[in-house]
Design a protein around this motif. Sequence first.
Motif, mmCIF file in Angstrom:
data_model
loop_
_atom_site.group_PDB
_atom_site.id
_atom_site.type_symbol
_atom_site.label_atom_id
_atom_site.label_comp_id
_atom_site.label_asym_id
_atom_site.label_seq_id
_atom_site.Cartn_x
_atom_site.Cartn_y
_atom_site.Cartn_z
ATOM 1 N N THR A 146 30.619 -41.341 -18.274
ATOM 2 C CA THR A 146 29.624 -41.854 -19.216
ATOM 3 C C THR A 146 29.373 -40.853 -20.335
ATOM 4 O OG1 THR A 146 28.551 -43.192 -17.510
ATOM 5 C CG2 THR A 146 27.239 -42.646 -19.455
ATOM 6 N N VAL A 147 29.303 -39.566 -19.996
ATOM 7 C CA VAL A 147 29.121 -38.525 -21.019
ATOM 8 C C VAL A 147 30.293 -38.551 -22.000
ATOM 9 C CG1 VAL A 147 29.050 -36.030 -21.436
ATOM 10 C CG2 VAL A 147 27.682 -37.024 -19.592
ATOM 11 N N VAL A 181 30.919 -39.017 -10.503
ATOM 12 C CA VAL A 181 32.074 -39.231 -11.385
ATOM 13 C C VAL A 181 31.691 -40.176 -12.528
ATOM 14 C CG1 VAL A 181 34.459 -40.036 -11.503
ATOM 15 C CG2 VAL A 181 33.674 -38.794 -9.484
ATOM 16 N N GLU A 182 30.895 -41.182 -12.230
ATOM 17 C CA GLU A 182 30.431 -42.107 -13.270
ATOM 18 C C GLU A 182 29.672 -41.340 -14.360
ATOM 19 O OE1 GLU A 182 29.693 -45.702 -15.264
ATOM 20 O OE2 GLU A 182 30.915 -45.464 -13.464
ATOM 21 N N ILE A 200 30.766 -30.856 -17.659
ATOM 22 C CA ILE A 200 31.049 -31.989 -18.545
ATOM 23 C C ILE A 200 30.265 -31.865 -19.847
ATOM 24 C CG2 ILE A 200 29.250 -33.635 -17.860
ATOM 25 C CD1 ILE A 200 33.022 -34.377 -18.326
ATOM 26 N N ARG A 201 29.218 -31.060 -19.863
ATOM 27 C CA ARG A 201 28.396 -30.933 -21.075
ATOM 28 C C ARG A 201 28.714 -29.665 -21.887
ATOM 29 N NH1 ARG A 201 25.044 -34.983 -21.691
ATOM 30 N NH2 ARG A 201 24.275 -36.107 -19.868
ATOM 31 N N ARG A 240 37.048 -30.241 -19.933
ATOM 32 C CA ARG A 240 35.769 -30.401 -19.229
ATOM 33 C C ARG A 240 35.920 -31.292 -17.998
ATOM 34 N NH1 ARG A 240 31.824 -32.635 -23.258
ATOM 35 N NH2 ARG A 240 33.494 -32.799 -24.750
ATOM 36 N N LEU A 241 36.660 -32.394 -18.150
ATOM 37 C CA LEU A 241 36.860 -33.280 -17.007
ATOM 38 C C LEU A 241 37.661 -32.566 -15.920
ATOM 39 C CD1 LEU A 241 36.380 -35.993 -15.727
ATOM 40 C CD2 LEU A 241 38.358 -36.908 -16.978
#
Length: 203
Positions: free
Chosen positions: A135-136, A130-131, A67-68, A77-78
Amino acid sequence: METREKILRAAAEMLAEDMAAKLSVRAVAARAGVSTGSLRFHFPTQRALQDSLLARIYAHLLPGDPIRDRTLPPRERLLNCLRQVLAPLGTNEDARTAWGTMYRTFIEPEPTEAVRTAYLGHEREAERRVEHWLTVLEEEGALPPGDHTRNVRFLLTVLNGLSVERALPTGGSVLVAETETLNAAVDHVLSTRPAPPAGPARP
């Protein structure tokens, strides 16, 4: 900064002891040995505390957290994060073994308090993971700010369904169907917008 670190360390210890811990402001402050006012200064909301803690945990546990990886767009990314969850299940035989273990551990036994508590711990950890992803993406502007609870539950339901499909007999390519489902799920989440405010009540 020392107080902030004490708070994050206390919250991490509480999670290590009980993955279903709710991390209430009062409980974390008491564990850290600081006042609730001091905690609120560093973390104005419970979510701010949880977000900071999750970022710390996943930066440590997943230094290659997809994700980063900003070399890719948010959608990719997801998708990669979801694939990362499914990857350990492997092929049909591995998935059957994993689901057999899940069945024997949480479904077959009587739903005692111990069984329920153990399962809720696993569930809460999945929700936190997952949160963290959402959030990212919110921080980057790829998702609108707000409560991600609905999307967290939706993505976990998709992942659970796909993991079951990997364990079941099939005549076609599981990975092709799985990729289509993951793409549809990610498109849905990234197109989600907060619901419009309710209009005035009619007489």
